[in-house]
Design an enzyme around this catalytic site. Structure first.
Site, mmCIF file in Angstrom:
data_model
loop_
_atom_site.group_PDB
_atom_site.id
_atom_site.type_symbol
_atom_site.label_atom_id
_atom_site.label_comp_id
_atom_site.label_asym_id
_atom_site.label_seq_id
_atom_site.Cartn_x
_atom_site.Cartn_y
_atom_site.Cartn_z
ATOM 1 N N ASP A 172 0.798 -1.159 0.075
ATOM 2 C CA ASP A 172 -0.142 -0.086 0.183
ATOM 3 C C ASP A 172 1.118 1.158 0.003
ATOM 4 O O ASP A 172 0.546 2.190 0.827
ATOM 5 C CB ASP A 172 -0.860 -0.160 1.294
ATOM 6 C CG ASP A 172 -1.724 -1.094 1.502
ATOM 7 O OD1 ASP A 172 -2.042 -2.063 0.528
ATOM 8 O OD2 ASP A 172 -1.882 -1.719 2.456
ATOM 9 N N GLU A 197 -10.892 0.009 -4.341
ATOM 10 C CA GLU A 197 -10.336 0.558 -3.184
ATOM 11 C C GLU A 197 -9.112 1.405 -3.598
ATOM 12 O O GLU A 197 -8.885 1.179 -4.908
ATOM 13 C CB GLU A 197 -10.144 -0.402 -2.123
ATOM 14 C CG GLU A 197 -9.000 -1.477 -2.764
ATOM 15 C CD GLU A 197 -8.903 -2.422 -1.711
ATOM 16 O OE1 GLU A 197 -9.521 -2.747 -0.503
ATOM 17 O OE2 GLU A 197 -7.793 -3.379 -1.776
#
Length: 477
Positions: free
Chosen positions: A50, A229
């Site tokens: 991430d 997302e």
């Protein structure tokens, strides 16, 4: 970041920390060292998922991301992209002993808002009868101008429209308005998460009702889980491009793309166009699996860089959530003739590849089709070659889609692609000296096996020619 276990099954295990599930003759021309010696290489940082990387106006690159233990917020910085690999990493904040921020810590992003450094992140409780996947978005704030040395404290929980699973927030500004984009599960819509956008009023509150930009409905968005997302925004060529990640976090994870004209109303969902196919996916040829959760930055020359995570292998033992090997990776971002991003494929491990355009053949590229090397047009990935140091000096030029193969000169003067372990008619047939091409990003590739001769274009073919000829000059892109 999408959880794979059911919430009920996971709560029963009470396992909060991830388990490591890892499968096992020189030219007389002006020689210059290959840029691979000092440039970045993939993976840029191991076991950081991430990832957010950005270049601040203080000249530093900053990087944060999820750690395998999901228990802390970390930050590192460097004057160069390559320097991030070995840069000191500091812990800004650790999850609390109990309460809503005592469990998983996911997907941090660092932003400077109204003069204060703020990290947004997703967190949940650590169990004790509570749902560990009660994930919400929180923020911590720094008390000083230096995020690496200041003290960090909890600012609060971000106020979303619904009290439901939400994560992966980002902040960007456009035409004087600061926007917040994030992923959330909306009551009444049976998905894991959708994407939303709204202007910010304060660091923890929205200034307007959010707009729902996308719901996962396409087949590549619902593999394993129904997920949209991790939004990331890039403003280029008269448009805003918002990438997002879709499907489960294994090899099916991929990037989609939303596009809007820069003059349109960002709060109008109908003004956004959604890519019908994923724009960045697993690539077995380069051995990168599940690329996603990206951000954007620029390199030291100001060229756009895609930042993302991905694994080196496909098979995962156990749950993807507990696999630590999502590594931070980077690569050049190119654009097509219409000005839209062309993501190509994940370029694989090693020095970042380049593209080479012949000076005498505008609009063409050094390319390959399978094992045939040529000059012309081809998909982006077929025009990317990695320069790797050769033993004894010089470089090998390898197509990223054919690891273990290299450009090699032949006795008849032609140049083709050969396996690196194939017997050569002449020693060093696959070794070239990268030398100055006379201006800017121009280079020549002089053969080690045939001194004074260099890789040159002849129509669509590659041949050795006198190194001083214009046909032997290539522009690096």
């Amino acid at each position: 970041m999408t959880h794979y276990l059911s919430r009920r099954a996971f709560a029963a295990t009470a396992a909060l920390l991830p388990i490591a599930c890892t499968p096992a003759g020189r030219s007389a021309l002006n020689a210059a060292p290959p840029p691979a010696a000092a440039g970045p290489a993939n993976p840029l940082v191991r076991q950081r998922a991430d990832a957010q990387v950005f270049r601040h106006d203080d000249g530093y690159y900053y990087m944060t991301g999820s750690v395998p233990e999901y228990d802390r917020l970390v930050l590192r910085r460097s004057r160069t992209l390559a320097g991030l690999s070995a840069a000191e990493e500091v812990v800004l904040w650790r999850h609390q002993a109990s309460g809503p921020m005592s469990g998983f810590i996911w997907a941090p992003e660092l932003h400077l808002i109204d003069g204060r450094w703020i990290v947004y992140f997703a967190a949940g409780p650590s169990g004790g009868g509570e749902d560990v996947f009660r994930i919400r978005t929180y923020a911590v704030v720094c008390d000083g101008p230096d995020p690496m040395t200041g003290q960090w404290s909890v600012l609060g929980q971000f106020e979303t429209p619904w009290d439901s699973f939400n994560l992966d927030s980002t902040v960007f500004s456009h035409r004087g308005t600061r926007y917040f984009a994030w992923a959330q599960r909306e009551p009444g819509i049976e998905t894991n998460s959708n994407l939303y956008i709204a202007p910010l009023a304060t660091p923890l509150t929205l200034a307007a009702k959010p707009a729902r930009l996308t719901v996962p409905t396409l087949d590549w968005e619902i593999r394993g889980f129904k997920v949209n997302e991790a939004p990331a925004v890039l403003h280029r060529n008269g448009r805003l491009f918002m990438t997002y990640s879709a499907s489960a976090t294994d090899a099916r994870y991929c990037l989609g793309l939303l596009t809007i004209d820069e003059d349109a109303d960002l709060m109008d969902p109908h003004a956004w166009t959604k890519s019908p196919a994923p724009v960045f996916t697993t690539c077995p040829e380069t051995s990168v699996y599940g690329p996603g959760h990206n951000s954007f930055t620029v390199d030291e020359q100001g060229r756009d860089i895609l930042v993302y995570h991905g694994r080196d292998y496909e098979a995962i033992e156990g749950d993807p959530l507990f696999n630590p090997d999502r590594h931070t990776r980077i690569q050049r971002l190119y654009y097509d003739a219409e000005g839209a991003p062309d993501f190509g494929v994940p370029v694989g491990n090693g020095p970042l590849p380049d593209r080479f355009a012949p000076l005498v053949h505008p609009g063409a590229w050094l390319a390959h089709e399978g094992g045939r090397a040529f000059v012309g047009t081809a998909p982006l990935a077929a025009t990317q070659f990695r320069a790797a140091p050769a033993a004894g000096g010089g470089i090998h030029l390898s197509p990223i889609l054919m690891p273990g193969h290299r450009l090699a000169a032949r006795p008849d003067g032609s140049i083709g692609i050969a396996p690196q372990d194939a017997p050569a008619a002449l020693p060093n047939a696959d070794v070239f000296e990268r030398v100055d091409g006379g201006a800017g990003d121009r280079v020549r590739f002089v053969s080690r096996a045939y001194p004074g001769r260099a890789m040159a274009v002849a129509g669509e073919a590659l041949r050795l020619a006198p190194a001083a000829e214009a046909a032997a000059i290539w522009t690096v892109a």
